[in-house]
Design an enzyme around this catalytic site. Structure first.
Site, PDB file in Angstrom:
ATOM      1  N   HIS A 252      94.368  91.050 -61.863  1.00  0.00           N
ATOM      2  CA  HIS A 252      93.354  91.913 -61.245  1.00  0.00           C
ATOM      3  C   HIS A 252      93.001  93.060 -62.190  1.00  0.00           C
ATOM      4  O   HIS A 252      93.639  93.246 -63.227  1.00  0.00           O
ATOM      5  CB  HIS A 252      93.782  92.409 -59.869  1.00  0.00           C
ATOM      6  CG  HIS A 252      94.947  93.354 -59.858  1.00  0.00           C
ATOM      7  ND1 HIS A 252      96.220  92.976 -60.222  1.00  0.00           N
ATOM      8  CD2 HIS A 252      95.031  94.671 -59.519  1.00  0.00           C
ATOM      9  CE1 HIS A 252      97.040  94.010 -60.103  1.00  0.00           C
ATOM     10  NE2 HIS A 252      96.343  95.059 -59.683  1.00  0.00           N
TER      11      HIS A 252
ATOM     12  N   HIS B 222      93.096  96.379 -62.303  1.00  0.00           N
ATOM     13  CA  HIS B 222      93.705  97.698 -62.472  1.00  0.00           C
ATOM     14  C   HIS B 222      94.242  97.911 -63.892  1.00  0.00           C
ATOM     15  O   HIS B 222      94.779  97.001 -64.509  1.00  0.00           O
ATOM     16  CB  HIS B 222      94.843  97.901 -61.463  1.00  0.00           C
ATOM     17  CG  HIS B 222      94.326  98.189 -60.079  1.00  0.00           C
ATOM     18  ND1 HIS B 222      95.076  97.983 -58.948  1.00  0.00           N
ATOM     19  CD2 HIS B 222      93.128  98.670 -59.665  1.00  0.00           C
ATOM     20  CE1 HIS B 222      94.358  98.338 -57.885  1.00  0.00           C
ATOM     21  NE2 HIS B 222      93.171  98.751 -58.286  1.00  0.00           N
TER      22      HIS B 222
ATOM     23  N   ASP C 125      96.836  99.284 -65.087  1.00  0.00           N
ATOM     24  CA  ASP C 125      98.242  98.986 -65.390  1.00  0.00           C
ATOM     25  C   ASP C 125      98.499  97.478 -65.491  1.00  0.00           C
ATOM     26  O   ASP C 125      99.638  97.054 -65.657  1.00  0.00           O
ATOM     27  CB  ASP C 125      99.178  99.641 -64.349  1.00  0.00           C
ATOM     28  CG  ASP C 125      99.004  99.086 -62.956  1.00  0.00           C
ATOM     29  OD1 ASP C 125      97.847  98.937 -62.514  1.00  0.00           O
ATOM     30  OD2 ASP C 125     100.021  98.790 -62.294  1.00  0.00           O
ATOM     31  N   HIS C 126      97.439  96.664 -65.423  1.00  0.00           N
ATOM     32  CA  HIS C 126      97.580  95.211 -65.621  1.00  0.00           C
ATOM     33  C   HIS C 126      96.734  94.705 -66.789  1.00  0.00           C
ATOM     34  O   HIS C 126      96.968  93.610 -67.285  1.00  0.00           O
ATOM     35  CB  HIS C 126      97.232  94.460 -64.326  1.00  0.00           C
ATOM     36  CG  HIS C 126      98.184  94.790 -63.216  1.00  0.00           C
ATOM     37  ND1 HIS C 126      99.179  93.940 -62.803  1.00  0.00           N
ATOM     38  CD2 HIS C 126      98.319  95.923 -62.477  1.00  0.00           C
ATOM     39  CE1 HIS C 126      99.894  94.536 -61.852  1.00  0.00           C
ATOM     40  NE2 HIS C 126      99.389  95.742 -61.637  1.00  0.00           N
TER      41      HIS C 126
ATOM     42  N   HIS D  13      94.692  93.908 -52.042  1.00  0.00           N
ATOM     43  CA  HIS D  13      94.962  95.038 -52.957  1.00  0.00           C
ATOM     44  C   HIS D  13      93.652  95.389 -53.669  1.00  0.00           C
ATOM     45  O   HIS D  13      93.222  96.541 -53.689  1.00  0.00           O
ATOM     46  CB  HIS D  13      96.041  94.600 -53.940  1.00  0.00           C
ATOM     47  CG  HIS D  13      96.421  95.610 -54.962  1.00  0.00           C
ATOM     48  ND1 HIS D  13      97.045  96.789 -54.660  1.00  0.00           N
ATOM     49  CD2 HIS D  13      96.278  95.608 -56.317  1.00  0.00           C
ATOM     50  CE1 HIS D  13      97.271  97.473 -55.779  1.00  0.00           C
ATOM     51  NE2 HIS D  13      96.810  96.776 -56.795  1.00  0.00           N
TER      52      HIS D  13
ATOM     53  N   ASP E 297      99.749  92.164 -57.805  1.00  0.00           N
ATOM     54  CA  ASP E 297     100.015  93.158 -56.766  1.00  0.00           C
ATOM     55  C   ASP E 297      99.595  92.645 -55.383  1.00  0.00           C
ATOM     56  O   ASP E 297      99.176  93.430 -54.528  1.00  0.00           O
ATOM     57  CB  ASP E 297      99.286  94.478 -57.081  1.00  0.00           C
ATOM     58  CG  ASP E 297      99.845  95.160 -58.325  1.00  0.00           C
ATOM     59  OD1 ASP E 297     100.865  94.689 -58.872  1.00  0.00           O
ATOM     60  OD2 ASP E 297      99.246  96.160 -58.766  1.00  0.00           O
TER      61      ASP E 297
ATOM     62  N   HIS F 227     105.395  94.494 -60.183  1.00  0.00           N
ATOM     63  CA  HIS F 227     106.106  95.785 -60.237  1.00  0.00           C
ATOM     64  C   HIS F 227     107.541  95.667 -59.744  1.00  0.00           C
ATOM     65  O   HIS F 227     107.844  94.848 -58.881  1.00  0.00           O
ATOM     66  CB  HIS F 227     105.407  96.829 -59.354  1.00  0.00           C
ATOM     67  CG  HIS F 227     104.077  97.265 -59.862  1.00  0.00           C
ATOM     68  ND1 HIS F 227     103.911  98.349 -60.682  1.00  0.00           N
ATOM     69  CD2 HIS F 227     102.844  96.740 -59.667  1.00  0.00           C
ATOM     70  CE1 HIS F 227     102.624  98.503 -60.959  1.00  0.00           C
ATOM     71  NE2 HIS F 227     101.947  97.531 -60.365  1.00  0.00           N
TER      72      HIS F 227
HETATM   73 FE    FE Z   1      99.785  97.377 -60.395  1.00  0.00          FE
HETATM   74 ZN    ZN Z   2      97.126  96.957 -58.952  1.00  0.00          ZN
END
Ligand code: FE
Ligand code: ZN
Length: 255
Positions: free
Chosen positions: A56, A58, A60-61, A114, A133, A171
């Protein structure tokens, strides 16, 4: 030779996953939270990245996607529905597509909630699910874009996979998820013993990802919104699974 899957801790609590097939000599990565730790694993094995799968949009990915693409020229694979906000894709996949990666069939599963456009990657031959996520160990991602009903639908799609499937989520949130799960089902014996095991594993500094889908079905409150046990535990007997899921997700947001 089975597919090798290496969990790579990144940033504060993110995981990336390096996949390597000794037969085809191909190497793939699921999500790119941070370049250095991923490069360390690849260089340590002398592996050249051939494919990079994105769950996805975001940061942090996807933060490391463009640099890894520059270094390796790997194929970048992600959801067509989210193409407008993902790094440039070489292969834009649709829901239910099957792509060949590392000698394995990779099934694309739609898991909105999410984010909208979040996908999971299921490798039946490796009994592995990369859920980003969406479904997490004893939890599920926060609903930034989707509705509780959408996320519940996503949970049902994942719950339908074989129970021996290992769930690789994005995570290390398991300890806090475990504490929360106990507030929902304090008398669930499988949950109680899993929380003990998780606490011990974390005390030893071990990752709690991946986890087995069958164990998630028995202990993850977000997969249990249609069970009599969970409904009774929160005094919502007879309510719809969507309403129960929304109640549990709401409690987690306030937890
Ligand atoms: Fe994440
Ligand atoms: Zn995420």
């Amino acid at each position: 030779m089975p597919l090798r899957i290496i969990t790579v801790p990144c940033r504060a609590d993110n995981y990336a996953f390096v996949l390597h097939d000794d037969v085809t000599k191909r190497t793939a990565l699921v999500d790119a939270p941070e370049v250095e730790p991923i490069m360390e694993v690849l260089n340590g094995h002398g592996w050249h990245l051939s494919d990079l799968l994105i769950t996805h949009h975001h940061g942090d990915h996807v933060e490391g996607v463009e640099e890894l693409h520059r270094v390796f020229g790997c194929r970048v694979i992600g959801a067509r529905a989210d193409q407008h906000r993902l790094p440039p894709l070489d292969i834009a996949v649709d829901v239910s597509d099957v792509e060949a990666v590392c000698g394995e069939d990779v099934h694309v599963i739609d898991v909105p909630g999410h984010t909208i456009g979040h996908v999971a990657y299921w490798l039946p031959g490796a009994q592995a699910l990369f859920s980003g996520d969406s479904l997490m160990a004893m939890g599920c991602g926060r609903l930034f874009e989707g509705t509780p009903a959408q996320m519940w639908d996503s949970m049902l799609r994942l719950r339908a996979l074989p129970p021996e499937t290992m769930v690789y989520s994005g995570h290390e949130y398991t300890s806090s998820n475990a504490r929360f799960a106990l507030t929902i089902e304090p008398d669930n014996p499988k949950l109680i013993s899993r929380v003990k095991a998780i606490t011990a594993a974390r005390a030893r500094g071990e990752a709690t990802v991946p986890s087995q889908l069958g164990l998630e079905m028995a202990t993850n409150p977000f997969l249990r919104a249609d069970t009599v046990e969970l409904a009774r535990a929160i005094n919502m007997d007879g309510e719809s699974a969507e309403r129960i899921f929304a109640e549990v997700r709401g409690r987690k947001d306030r937890y």
